[in-house]
Write a protein that holds these residues in place. Structure first.
Motif, PDB file in Angstrom:
ATOM      1  N   TRP A 166       9.606   4.863  -4.231  1.00 47.42           N
ATOM      2  CA  TRP A 166       8.996   4.959  -2.893  1.00 47.42           C
ATOM      3  C   TRP A 166       7.495   4.713  -2.913  1.00 47.42           C
ATOM      4  O   TRP A 166       6.904   4.532  -1.851  1.00 47.42           O
ATOM      5  N   ASN A 167       6.877   4.707  -4.082  1.00 46.12           N
ATOM      6  CA  ASN A 167       5.463   4.315  -4.143  1.00 46.12           C
ATOM      7  C   ASN A 167       5.300   2.799  -4.277  1.00 46.12           C
ATOM      8  O   ASN A 167       4.182   2.316  -4.448  1.00 46.12           O
ATOM      9  N   PRO A 176       5.711   0.103  -1.811  1.00 41.82           N
ATOM     10  CA  PRO A 176       5.940   0.220  -0.372  1.00 41.82           C
ATOM     11  C   PRO A 176       6.892  -0.816   0.217  1.00 41.82           C
ATOM     12  O   PRO A 176       7.650  -0.495   1.137  1.00 41.82           O
ATOM     13  N   PHE A 177       6.847  -2.032  -0.290  1.00 42.87           N
ATOM     14  CA  PHE A 177       7.604  -3.087   0.381  1.00 42.87           C
ATOM     15  C   PHE A 177       9.088  -3.012   0.078  1.00 42.87           C
ATOM     16  O   PHE A 177       9.920  -3.166   0.969  1.00 42.87           O
ATOM     17  N   ARG A 228      10.568   0.044   1.973  1.00 42.24           N
ATOM     18  CA  ARG A 228      10.846  -0.211   3.381  1.00 42.24           C
ATOM     19  C   ARG A 228      12.137  -1.018   3.543  1.00 42.24           C
ATOM     20  O   ARG A 228      12.892  -0.793   4.489  1.00 42.24           O
ATOM     21  N   HIS A 277      -4.312  -2.102  -4.561  1.00 39.79           N
ATOM     22  CA  HIS A 277      -3.775  -3.152  -3.690  1.00 39.79           C
ATOM     23  C   HIS A 277      -4.897  -4.063  -3.174  1.00 39.79           C
ATOM     24  O   HIS A 277      -4.625  -5.016  -2.451  1.00 39.79           O
ATOM     25  N   ASN A 329       4.412 -11.833   4.028  1.00 42.52           N
ATOM     26  CA  ASN A 329       3.127 -12.423   4.448  1.00 42.52           C
ATOM     27  C   ASN A 329       3.298 -13.852   4.927  1.00 42.52           C
ATOM     28  O   ASN A 329       2.746 -14.248   5.960  1.00 42.52           O
ATOM     29  N   TRP A 352      -1.329   3.335   0.065  1.00 40.55           N
ATOM     30  CA  TRP A 352      -0.235   2.417  -0.299  1.00 40.55           C
ATOM     31  C   TRP A 352       0.973   3.145  -0.867  1.00 40.55           C
ATOM     32  O   TRP A 352       2.027   2.535  -0.997  1.00 40.55           O
ATOM     33  N   ASN A 353       0.829   4.409  -1.177  1.00 38.93           N
ATOM     34  CA  ASN A 353       2.008   5.174  -1.581  1.00 38.93           C
ATOM     35  C   ASN A 353       2.731   5.786  -0.376  1.00 38.93           C
ATOM     36  O   ASN A 353       3.680   6.546  -0.552  1.00 38.93           O
ATOM     37  N   PRO A 386       4.869   4.272   2.178  1.00 39.09           N
ATOM     38  CA  PRO A 386       5.399   2.909   2.213  1.00 39.09           C
ATOM     39  C   PRO A 386       5.453   2.280   3.600  1.00 39.09           C
ATOM     40  O   PRO A 386       5.231   1.076   3.744  1.00 39.09           O
ATOM     41  N   PHE A 387       5.752   3.063   4.615  1.00 40.33           N
ATOM     42  CA  PHE A 387       6.000   2.450   5.910  1.00 40.33           C
ATOM     43  C   PHE A 387       4.705   2.043   6.612  1.00 40.33           C
ATOM     44  O   PHE A 387       4.622   0.953   7.175  1.00 40.33           O
ATOM     45  N   TRP A 409       2.003   1.394   5.022  1.00 37.71           N
ATOM     46  CA  TRP A 409       1.386   0.341   4.218  1.00 37.71           C
ATOM     47  C   TRP A 409       1.957  -1.022   4.564  1.00 37.71           C
ATOM     48  O   TRP A 409       1.241  -2.016   4.685  1.00 37.71           O
ATOM     49  N   ARG A 410       3.252  -1.056   4.777  1.00 41.90           N
ATOM     50  CA  ARG A 410       3.889  -2.311   5.153  1.00 41.90           C
ATOM     51  C   ARG A 410       3.356  -2.801   6.505  1.00 41.90           C
ATOM     52  O   ARG A 410       3.188  -4.002   6.720  1.00 41.90           O
ATOM     53  N   ALA A 436      -0.003  -4.357   5.906  1.00 39.08           N
ATOM     54  CA  ALA A 436       0.169  -5.676   5.299  1.00 39.08           C
ATOM     55  C   ALA A 436       0.617  -6.690   6.348  1.00 39.08           C
ATOM     56  O   ALA A 436       0.122  -7.818   6.397  1.00 39.08           O
TER      57      ALA A 436
END
Lengths: 507, 507
Positions: free
Chosen positions: A100-101, A103-104, A107, A174, A481, B100-101, B103-104, B106-107, B110
């Protein structure tokens, strides 16, 4: 629970005592039939490659109503991450662990209701619950605590460039160049770093860390870049226990291909995805109004925009017109250094479930228990370095070499190996290596140019992702992206044309 | 860089020496005009609430081609997370820090190209670089190292229920009940836990930890659930330094409303979003074929499905027909316990930039430097507990109380306060509290039922999210889940009707 039947892919190898070495193993990632419909029109977007990068890009675009064509060289989805389902058990041929760390990927698991579908690879207390290090002179047996404290002491010396074990240098991994002081560390290799600190390390620390690093970068101490390790360490929250949990602990109960399949199926269900597998790309020609993609088989596909998710090490194997930017060409010619070997074993010995083995300069240099198969056997995974003269040449029918390499971790414990499973990534013409790890100076020299778009062609890959570069997570990041860049471009074009009532289908 | 002009919201308060206390402060989150078009038809989905949960849900659905109506009580987006843009500086009225840890969120950063748009709140080396703890008897001045080691020692005793500081009990915090042993810890409060360990703590450790906890849960030691803290600690990678970095370090350079606005604008640009602000919901009536939502102003809106992102503490303030499940009613009646106070100060004293203040049972009990305003003044943020007789009643014009509370952290240093900015969440009828923190037994008793759908009505909120519950990240997680559930439902309905050529517009 797999929702799909497995089919044989032509990739991967399996060895059993009964059948010897066989090529082609089953996976739910194989797509049959390999194309869903003819493709002659000019699509909005053509995605080259169905690894996580390509899958994420095409899913995001098709869900948003865009018309996408996928062209993939292999017979399956997943790229360098795929699982083979053998006798009810998923063997991970490439990328494996998630967290879970990251992130992508997290999700994505949440999107498909899979965030509870993880299981824990390493377990303690089952049989030979120790780490054995086979090294010149003396084999060392370590308790879990001794193993951790030795490796932790070593790695903390390795990363302690700032008195804070990397935290001060890389506060924001990041955005890795947030602190310009990092540039210096891109000029040196693992070997250079060892030259600075090895006098302060015990022989055991030094040998254990070098063994660990050899299968972390998949390169040699000389060709592996120190910057890449520091950055990865920062992503792992500057802590060996965290690194172990983020990168080596939680795997998908149903295998990575189950997640890849969910993303692919999501795109298919939109009705907006056309696809063609078994279609290696020979050339990409940007004609300005659109781009033509020719396959080795002579098919020609067309689209307004291309998202190329071709790995770094094979970028130069496609004929690009106009040519790739010189920096992209140079980066691909040099290539990332990871030529690691990965081999699974199913062994009739429950005592190995909690076992960890290290071997100094062995053709397999690290193994650990990774699960128990439905047959009640222990599943171990092993990694080997790329050292010349030592590396297993798996594609040359060296299953015997892998068997011997496993046995060397603990004589007598690996006498009843029931199965080996592997994919020889180094001999794979569509990968030419495993997960990305850059050599010295490559990050500084090449990352910016690798990320550059050329006309109608976007380049997306885990190999030059911003965050978890070289990981599943980085692939998903970069694919998303690229999709977003194109979605915004289409939206802007739609706005200019005054057509606000529906999604644009052509620019 | 803000892409939008700020407008005054009727929410929030500002105090300056020149103007005294004024209500209503500017934000780029205010939406003008408050509706984009009439809404009389039956929409596919109606989303109640434009916090991150609702914004994520409506963005995911509109991007996927679904017809969505947003109904929001306030004049702005963001719910319990919004920033006020005052003299070129974003003050965060609610949720602030991201990482960034998580996840949601952070996404999302991005997706909108904002993952480099973070800045670091706490800096060292500027002026009074210390932590001062004002407590009965003696004020203690601590170096940064002393502050960290004292609080770290204390919190590690607090969480060490398993000999591994929570790691063994909560190996998988996004699946918090993975280990059934956690249930026991839901039965006890912070006070119960202190009763087990306080004999092993120094008075300074005990007082510092209790002060920290009082603004972590925003409740009292008696009404705050120990399970929730352990779970949150696990999400923070079982480490105080990590907790500080994940929850108190990185904030958006342009303020949270800049991100919320990007999500909202993304949905608007699809052409699929209808919205109506200033529309507090009075009742929700599920008629089976569709649902009717009536506002206090008498408007009636209709949709096939509802995603209600109404916070826990005000669920019972809407008339639901059929009624809310008894468990939802009971949970809302009890409410989460977080009644924390948050007050920003702009102070003409650069020496405070690195300052941290704690105060034992102060109406503001924790403050730290959070930035430097364009005018060159120091921006500090302070939090206060919900203790009876102590809590600041900000809505009752108690700016004077906040000023005095700031001054008490460091006499002589806060003499030239130029501005206070705050939102009194406890008096906000659409929040009735700040970020969610559950009392003992609430997680076990209520989370499952709070997550339950009722007919055509889905309930989504950070308040019952699986991962970062009570955080921005949890809101985005739960909003995306609800959107995906409906997207799959619409897709299945489309499949049944044989209509595969285009996106469904009505079920």
């Amino acid at each position: 629970m797999a929702h799909h039947k497995s089919h044989l892919t032509r990739e991967g190898h399996q060895w059993t005592p009964q059948s010897g070495l066989q090529s082609g193993i089953p996976s739910i990632g194989v797509i049959k039939p390999s194309a869903n419909r003819p493709s002659t029109k000019i699509h909005e977007v053509l995605v080259i490659g169905a690894g996580y990068t390509g899958l994420t890009a095409l899913r995001d675009l098709t869900v948003a109503g865009h018309d996408v064509l996928l062209v993939e060289a292999r017979d399956r989805i997943g790229g360098r991450t795929w699982s083979s389902n053998i006798d009810g058990y998923p063997y991970e041929m490439g990328g494996t662990w998630v967290h879970w760390n990251q992130p992508f990927v997290w999700r994505e698991l949440a999107r498909y209701g899979m965030s509870k579908d993880l299981e824990i690879s390493p377990v303690t207390g089952k049989g030979l619950d120790r780490a054995t290090f086979v090294r010149p002179g003396s084999t060392v047996h370590m308790s879990r605590e001794e193993e951790f404290s030795t490796l932790n002491s070593a790695v903390r010396k390795f990363v302690n460039v700032d008195g804070k074990h990397g935290r001060a240098l890389f506060p924001y991994p990041h955005n890795p160049h947030f602190n310009p002081d990092v540039a210096h560390y891109d000029t040196i290799s693992f070997a250079d770093r060892f030259a600075q600190i090895e006098d302060d390390m015990t022989p055991l620390e030094l040998q254990l860390l070098k063994t660990f690093l050899s299968v972390t970068s998949g390169g040699t101490m000389e060709n592996s870049g120190f910057f890449e390790f520091l950055r990865w360490w920062a992503l792992n929250n500057y802590d060996l226990q965290e690194l172990s949990e983020l990168c080596l602990t939680f795997k998908l109960r149903d295998g990575q291909s189950a997640l890849a399949r969910r993303i692919f199926d999501d795109a298919v269900a939109t009705g907006n995805l056309t696809y063609s597998f078994n279609s290696p790309v020979a050339s990409v020609t940007d004609l300005g109004s659109h781009v033509e993609v020719k396959t080795r088989g002579g098919d020609v596909f067309k689209a307004r925009r291309i998202i190329a998710t071709v790995p770094l090490n094979i970028l130069n194997d496609i004929k690009w017109s106009p040519p790739l930017l010189p920096g992209k060409q140079a980066a691909s010619a040099q290539g990332h250094v990871n030529k690691c070997t990965k081999v699974h074993a199913e062994v009739a010995n429950p005592a190995l479930r909690s076992f960890t083995g290290y071997r100094w300069e062995g053709p397999l240099s690290w193994t650990f228990g990774d699960g128990t198969t439905p047959a009640g056997n222990t599943h171990l995974v092993a990694f080997g370095p790329s050292y010349e003269g030592i590396q297993l040449k798996l594609a040359q029918n060296q299953a015997q070499g892998a068997l011997e390499a496993y046995k060397a971790f603990a004589p007598g414990e690996f006498d009843d190996v029931r199965r080996l499973v592997f994919h020889d990534w180094n001999e794979d013409e569509f990968a030419k290596g495993t997960w990305e790890f850059l050599g010295p100076n490559m990050a500084t020299r090449y990352l910016d140019v690798l990320r550059k778009r050329q006309g109608n062609v976007l380049f997306a890959s885990a190999d030059w992702a911003m965050g978890w570069r070289g990981f599943i997570d980085g692939g998903i990041e970069d694919g998303a992206n690229a999709a977003m860049e194109l979605a915004l471009e289409f939206r802007a074009a739609k706005g200019e044309s005054g057509n606000t009532g529906k999604l644009v289908s052509k620019l």
